[in-house]
Design a protein around this motif. Structure first.
Motif, mmCIF file in Angstrom:
data_model
loop_
_atom_site.group_PDB
_atom_site.id
_atom_site.type_symbol
_atom_site.label_atom_id
_atom_site.label_comp_id
_atom_site.label_asym_id
_atom_site.label_seq_id
_atom_site.Cartn_x
_atom_site.Cartn_y
_atom_site.Cartn_z
ATOM 1 N N ILE A 21 0.831 -1.198 0.000
ATOM 2 C CA ILE A 21 0.000 0.000 0.000
ATOM 3 C C ILE A 21 0.867 1.251 0.000
ATOM 4 C CG2 ILE A 21 -1.667 1.313 1.376
ATOM 5 C CD1 ILE A 21 -2.825 -1.403 2.245
ATOM 6 N N THR A 22 1.957 1.216 0.766
ATOM 7 C CA THR A 22 2.883 2.349 0.782
ATOM 8 C C THR A 22 3.519 2.550 -0.585
ATOM 9 O OG1 THR A 22 3.366 1.888 3.110
ATOM 10 C CG2 THR A 22 4.913 3.309 1.920
ATOM 11 N N SER A 25 0.914 3.968 -2.951
ATOM 12 C CA SER A 25 0.604 5.363 -2.608
ATOM 13 C C SER A 25 1.730 6.302 -3.035
ATOM 14 C CB SER A 25 0.365 5.498 -1.106
ATOM 15 O OG SER A 25 -0.703 4.684 -0.712
ATOM 16 N N LEU A 26 2.968 5.915 -2.790
ATOM 17 C CA LEU A 26 4.097 6.748 -3.211
ATOM 18 C C LEU A 26 4.180 6.843 -4.731
ATOM 19 C CD1 LEU A 26 6.876 5.696 -0.673
ATOM 20 C CD2 LEU A 26 5.601 7.841 -0.757
ATOM 21 N N ALA A 28 1.590 6.656 -6.775
ATOM 22 C CA ALA A 28 0.503 7.545 -7.194
ATOM 23 C C ALA A 28 0.867 9.001 -6.921
ATOM 24 C CB ALA A 28 -0.789 7.173 -6.477
ATOM 25 N N LEU A 29 1.534 9.252 -5.816
ATOM 26 C CA LEU A 29 1.965 10.610 -5.502
ATOM 27 C C LEU A 29 2.999 11.109 -6.522
ATOM 28 C CD1 LEU A 29 1.838 12.981 -3.485
ATOM 29 C CD2 LEU A 29 3.744 11.896 -2.296
ATOM 30 N N TYR A 72 3.476 3.256 -13.749
ATOM 31 C CA TYR A 72 2.631 3.041 -12.576
ATOM 32 C C TYR A 72 1.613 1.935 -12.828
ATOM 33 C CZ TYR A 72 -0.373 4.024 -8.600
ATOM 34 O OH TYR A 72 -1.104 3.911 -7.456
#
Length: 145
Positions: A21-22, A25-26, A28-29, A72
């Motif tokens: 998940i991290t 999320s990174l 996507a950021l 991604y």
């Protein structure tokens, strides 16, 4: 169909841990930051560039969000890696042509580009392959329009 897709997505999300998940999320950021930088640069180009180079410049800087997004997606869907790689390579190939067109547009045409650069000939015997036996007989290439 939609219920089956939702079920697969739920199983996928439930199988990953906090590190996954991290990572997602990174990623996507990072993609979001690249998209925002692209839009800001595109706005600047559209406002301050001459009309003959706007499209070339926009296409060349458009490589970054396309590559970021396809990478991604390849992280999210591992089977899409081959498709993402093909899309990245195709984008780079098209962007290299657009970069050449941008150089030509900045110089004022092909003949003007050749006149400004003024190479009489190009020597194909350059490193790192210049020491190979097959390269010693390569002729110089004359430059013209």
């Amino acid at each position: 169909m939609l219920l089956q897709l939702f079920t697969y997505y739920f199983l996928f999300v439930s199988a990953i841990n906090i590190y996954g998940i991290t990572l997602f999320s990174l990623g996507a950021l990072a993609v979001l930051i690249i998209l925002l930088m692209f839009l800001d640069t595109l706005k600047y180009i559209m406002k301050h560039s001459s009309p003959r180079v706007k499209t070339y410049s926009a296409f060349v800087i458009g490589v970054y969000p396309i590559v970021a997004l396809s990478t991604y997606v390849a992280i999210l869907v591992p089977r899409a890696h081959l498709l993402a790689e093909a899309m990245t390579q195709g984008t780079f190939m098209a962007a290299m042509y657009q970069l050449f067109c941008l150089f030509v547009a900045y110089c004022g045409g092909e003949a003007e580009l050749i006149r400004k650069v003024k190479p009489d000939s190009l020597n194909p015997r350059v490193g790192p392959c210049c020491c190979l036996p097959c390269c010693c007989c390569l002729p110089s290439i004359s430059i013209n329009k």
